[in-house]
Write a protein that holds these residues in place. Sequence first.
Motif, mmCIF file in Angstrom:
data_model
loop_
_atom_site.group_PDB
_atom_site.id
_atom_site.type_symbol
_atom_site.label_atom_id
_atom_site.label_comp_id
_atom_site.label_asym_id
_atom_site.label_seq_id
_atom_site.Cartn_x
_atom_site.Cartn_y
_atom_site.Cartn_z
ATOM 1 N N TYR A 159 0.830 -1.210 0.000
ATOM 2 C CA TYR A 159 0.000 0.000 0.000
ATOM 3 C C TYR A 159 0.861 1.255 0.000
ATOM 4 N N ARG A 160 1.951 1.237 0.767
ATOM 5 C CA ARG A 160 2.775 2.436 0.905
ATOM 6 C C ARG A 160 3.791 2.596 -0.216
ATOM 7 N N THR A 161 4.127 1.536 -0.930
ATOM 8 C CA THR A 161 5.195 1.635 -1.937
ATOM 9 C C THR A 161 4.693 1.518 -3.371
ATOM 10 N N LEU A 162 3.417 1.202 -3.563
ATOM 11 C CA LEU A 162 2.908 1.121 -4.929
ATOM 12 C C LEU A 162 2.623 2.527 -5.455
ATOM 13 N N GLU A 163 3.174 2.812 -6.620
ATOM 14 C CA GLU A 163 3.003 4.130 -7.230
ATOM 15 C C GLU A 163 1.778 4.188 -8.128
ATOM 16 N N SER A 164 1.608 3.162 -8.945
ATOM 17 C CA SER A 164 0.458 3.129 -9.843
ATOM 18 C C SER A 164 0.242 1.701 -10.310
ATOM 19 N N MET A 165 -0.877 1.486 -10.978
ATOM 20 C CA MET A 165 -1.159 0.165 -11.531
ATOM 21 C C MET A 165 -1.989 0.304 -12.786
ATOM 22 N N THR A 166 -1.941 -0.735 -13.588
ATOM 23 C CA THR A 166 -2.886 -0.885 -14.691
ATOM 24 C C THR A 166 -3.862 -1.965 -14.279
ATOM 25 N N VAL A 167 -5.116 -1.592 -14.125
ATOM 26 C CA VAL A 167 -6.122 -2.523 -13.619
ATOM 27 C C VAL A 167 -7.203 -2.724 -14.674
ATOM 28 N N VAL A 168 -7.609 -3.981 -14.843
ATOM 29 C CA VAL A 168 -8.686 -4.335 -15.759
ATOM 30 C C VAL A 168 -9.927 -4.605 -14.912
ATOM 31 N N LEU A 169 -10.969 -3.843 -15.137
ATOM 32 C CA LEU A 169 -12.202 -3.978 -14.356
ATOM 33 C C LEU A 169 -13.078 -5.091 -14.929
ATOM 34 N N PRO A 170 -14.036 -5.584 -14.148
ATOM 35 C CA PRO A 170 -14.921 -6.638 -14.655
ATOM 36 C C PRO A 170 -15.674 -6.254 -15.925
ATOM 37 N N SER A 171 -15.839 -4.963 -16.167
ATOM 38 C CA SER A 171 -16.480 -4.508 -17.399
ATOM 39 C C SER A 171 -15.566 -4.644 -18.603
ATOM 40 N N GLY A 172 -14.276 -4.887 -18.349
ATOM 41 C CA GLY A 172 -13.289 -4.925 -19.414
ATOM 42 C C GLY A 172 -12.533 -3.622 -19.567
ATOM 43 N N THR A 173 -12.957 -2.577 -18.876
ATOM 44 C CA THR A 173 -12.270 -1.288 -18.938
ATOM 45 C C THR A 173 -10.865 -1.417 -18.366
ATOM 46 N N VAL A 174 -9.889 -0.850 -19.076
ATOM 47 C CA VAL A 174 -8.498 -0.858 -18.631
ATOM 48 C C VAL A 174 -8.146 0.535 -18.124
ATOM 49 N N VAL A 175 -7.646 0.596 -16.889
ATOM 50 C CA VAL A 175 -7.331 1.871 -16.263
ATOM 51 C C VAL A 175 -5.858 1.900 -15.888
ATOM 52 N N ASP A 176 -5.106 2.818 -16.460
ATOM 53 C CA ASP A 176 -3.734 3.068 -16.027
ATOM 54 C C ASP A 176 -3.789 4.222 -15.039
ATOM 55 N N THR A 177 -3.694 3.912 -13.756
ATOM 56 C CA THR A 177 -3.876 4.958 -12.740
ATOM 57 C C THR A 177 -2.712 5.936 -12.695
ATOM 58 N N GLY A 178 -1.600 5.615 -13.371
ATOM 59 C CA GLY A 178 -0.462 6.519 -13.399
ATOM 60 C C GLY A 178 -0.474 7.464 -14.586
ATOM 61 N N ALA A 179 -1.427 7.305 -15.493
ATOM 62 C CA ALA A 179 -1.494 8.183 -16.663
ATOM 63 C C ALA A 179 -1.885 9.593 -16.241
ATOM 64 N N PRO A 180 -1.344 10.610 -16.921
ATOM 65 C CA PRO A 180 -1.677 11.995 -16.544
ATOM 66 C C PRO A 180 -3.173 12.288 -16.601
ATOM 67 N N ASP A 181 -3.875 11.635 -17.517
ATOM 68 C CA ASP A 181 -5.316 11.881 -17.657
ATOM 69 C C ASP A 181 -6.150 10.738 -17.085
ATOM 70 N N ALA A 182 -5.598 10.045 -16.089
ATOM 71 C CA ALA A 182 -6.281 8.865 -15.552
ATOM 72 C C ALA A 182 -7.671 9.190 -15.027
ATOM 73 N N ASP A 183 -7.805 10.300 -14.314
ATOM 74 C CA ASP A 183 -9.110 10.642 -13.734
ATOM 75 C C ASP A 183 -10.132 10.952 -14.825
ATOM 76 N N GLU A 184 -9.716 11.699 -15.844
ATOM 77 C CA GLU A 184 -10.632 12.044 -16.928
ATOM 78 C C GLU A 184 -11.069 10.788 -17.680
ATOM 79 N N ARG A 185 -10.133 9.888 -17.940
ATOM 80 C CA ARG A 185 -10.480 8.669 -18.671
ATOM 81 C C ARG A 185 -11.404 7.781 -17.845
ATOM 82 N N LEU A 186 -11.108 7.671 -16.543
ATOM 83 C CA LEU A 186 -11.956 6.858 -15.681
ATOM 84 C C LEU A 186 -13.364 7.420 -15.633
ATOM 85 N N ALA A 187 -13.484 8.735 -15.541
ATOM 86 C CA ALA A 187 -14.804 9.370 -15.505
ATOM 87 C C ALA A 187 -15.558 9.133 -16.813
ATOM 88 N N HIS A 188 -14.826 9.123 -17.925
ATOM 89 C CA HIS A 188 -15.466 8.888 -19.218
ATOM 90 C C HIS A 188 -15.891 7.439 -19.389
#
Length: 948
Positions: A159-188
């Motif tokens: 928890y304390r040392t992880l910087e970011s991850m690429t996570v695949v959600l059950p919907s199939g959506t792929v989220v790179d939480t370290g991307a500069p636009d991660a929040d905008e993409r997740l919201a979309h």
Amino acid sequence: MPAPTIADRFTAEVADPAQVSTRPIDLHANAHDASHFLLVPEALVIAKDAAEVGRLLRAGSRTGTPVTLRSGGTSLSGQGVTDGVLVDVRRNFRRIEVLDDGGRVRVQPGATVRQVNARLARHGRKLGPDPASESACTIGGVVANNSSGMACGITGNTYRTLESMTVVLPSGTVVDTGAPDADERLAHDEPALTAGLLRLRDRIRGNPESVRILQHQFSMKNTMGYGLNAFLDHDTPAELLAHLVIGSEGTLGFVAEAVFRTLPLLEKAATGLLIFDDLLAANEALPGIVASGASAVELMDAQSLRVGKAEADAHPLIRDLAVDKQAALLVEYQAATAEELSAAQATGQRTLDALRTSTPTVLSTDAATRASLWHLRKGLYATVAGARPSGTTALLEDVVVPVESLARTCERLIGLFGRYDYDNNVIFGHAKDGNIHFMLTDLFEGPGLDRYAAFTDDMVDLILGEGGSLKAEHGTGRVMAPYVRRQYGDELYAVMRELKTLCDPSGMLNPGVIITDDPAVHLKDIKRTPTIEVEADRCVECGYCEPVCPSRDLTLTPRQRIVVKRAIASATADGDHALAASLEQDYEYQGVQTCAVDGMCQTACPVLINTGDLVRRLRKTEHSGVEKKVWKTAAQHWGATTRIASTALTVAEKVPSPVVTIPNRLGRAVVGDDVLPLWSGELPAGGARRSRPTPPPNAAPEAVYVPACVNAMFGPADAADGATGPGVQRSFEQLCEQAGVTVLIPSDIDSLCCGTPWSSKGLPDGAAIMRDRVLASLREATRDGELPIVCDASSCTEGLLHTIDADPAPATGARRMRVIDVVDFVATRILPALPEHDRVEKLALHPTCSSTRLGINPQLIAVANAVAETVVVPDDWGCCAFAGDRGMLHPELTASATATQAAEVRASGATAHASCNRTCELGMTRATGAEYQHVLELLADATRPQAR
């Protein structure tokens, strides 16, 4: 038209239908993990990449089919088993990318902690999480369970040392939480999830009682429930998602890769064992020890000390200890440099000297002493689990309480053991964190299951009454899922349920884990461990053996070989003869024929199982009378046999390839792939006879030299100029001449063999003939054990050791004969006497399974350093699986075992390639296309007078 099956639906989502299996042997082999639960999946899928996993998750959501992701299979709480679809995300997910000169690292879920740390070590860095299972646990599980370990506490965990991850959600959506636009993409892409995360964040922050509970719970190690502390620590949707997925045990999404911030590698350490009169005295000493800067403080209760002192190699501090109520703390100080360690050690020693211990305490930097102390602590699990009655299951628990409550909790836990008649239970753990482990062994069915249920309820009362957490490191899983609501209360449990629904609306991802409506889920689907062959019966199914197994990506691992035997036993006992027959039929190739019997599994096994011993037993029953007679005759006439084999290889090398390959393949088709070896073009011509004249009477031999017969059958590699090389025997003899060392070769050497060809195939008659001949010859040649024996192939050295272990003479007072591998002999006796010489630029070195088991890899590297300016041992080194003739019988085994290592070797730019065993050299030559030689051939070539 019949409705499509679950397997049909998931096959449509992968590139190759062969990636999906419903074969019973695949399902049962992969059903088991390190926990005490067992569910058999309906289908197994070997995923190729993250995109495929996304399609599989969508298929699960669309059809309501339970899907569970599995990487290392070392989890202990039941979070890695399923009766739905099991998706393997280890085999094709092992990529490691070191970033910022080791400051960060990007890792896929199938890489082990040890593999990642090996890459980071050259940069002086390491991962923060340091679980005891680091050799086998994978990054997927490290993230899914929020792993910590012995030293990292709650500051260096995932928890304390992880910087970011690429996570695949059950919907199939792929989220790179370290991307500069991660929040905008997740919201979309996931507007409901994004809004829901922000709503839950505000809900928790607006409830003072929720904030108080979370701050208290996560001030300790805590893997119970979801990590809702993320709502206090992070603000944005992408960061919230990343840190909520940590510790979610595969119930919220698939972590396709993770980027970690690394920590400095502290290679220097001083370790000491503190023995106190009782647990309370040990507990009272903790604050001072922690304040002094101790990196690790490990607790062992009185029963732990009793178990440890009973071991043959017990540490001197406890060997003669009269154990009553004592407790011990294993304390270690770590530093990056010798100077820093000296300062830390001085501070620590002053602190320890002021404590009221039962015996004086000394901090040691000696490697052997430190290893002995850590063996005491780390060996507890193995000792207790390995000694459990056959047929019982081992259940390892972990809990955490505030440090000031630790002694009282341990005393009351010991009381519970007594109340419920659990005998010989040890308590050990990470004292500076208030985190303890204990193990129960029982038959968890009928009255045993009722007893466990009552014990668990009382244990829950105890831990929660002390303000602790029911899971510190091992994850909630199934074992503590019914108690999550009780630990956190209704409000926070409702938040957890809403979080699960936001990420996984259909509830298909790892159902029954963390969140459950079944109050008895922890009492269901508990493994049965029927008695099987004695060689493997004590297996605890931890999976530590799997990363070192050469057949792990082809057929079965050692754990899987064992659990399939258990599945056969269970099916037979249940009267399911069709299942038993199916498993038996497929086990012949999967379990027996493709086992290299290399023994590497034993080097990783906490209870020291060598699955090769099981396979050798099974092979004994499979040979036809003709095979047994042929191999017995070969033992009786071994000199002639080796000459015939040598001649055949020489002839095969000289004639056109089709003349050999066509009848060879036809013969294999007739008699079977496991009987007739496959000839291939890279095999050399035959070797020369091994016999040599007896040294003159005035010579004083220092050793008896036993050249391996494998070098008489397989000729040497070609030299750099294309001519046939001298081979290891002539090279060693030259080195001895240069160093002024005389060796004696037994007069009957051409008829001698270490015995491995018979023992590995399970042929006891031929093995006995050769053993008796070898013992008689060597007893005479060594002057009744006066001279050591030197052998020039590491597997044969190991074989000779086994032969000499069977020597009856020492029981009647004769001296035990000693065996030394030629690499060890040259490193200690020959190297110091050799002249200065030029070195090759870069050498790719292949240690062997036998050199590893013999413990001579340091000597092998020392000799290699005398050959080359730079020595490269591939990070992905492993057994080549050539295994005598196994690589010729089943070339697909060697191809699979060496694939990753071969790619690394080819990319290394090495100018020379070496090993220390002829068949391994052949295997690596086949794998890489580069000519491998014995390292002594290269050393002899470099030091030959005309070469200098």
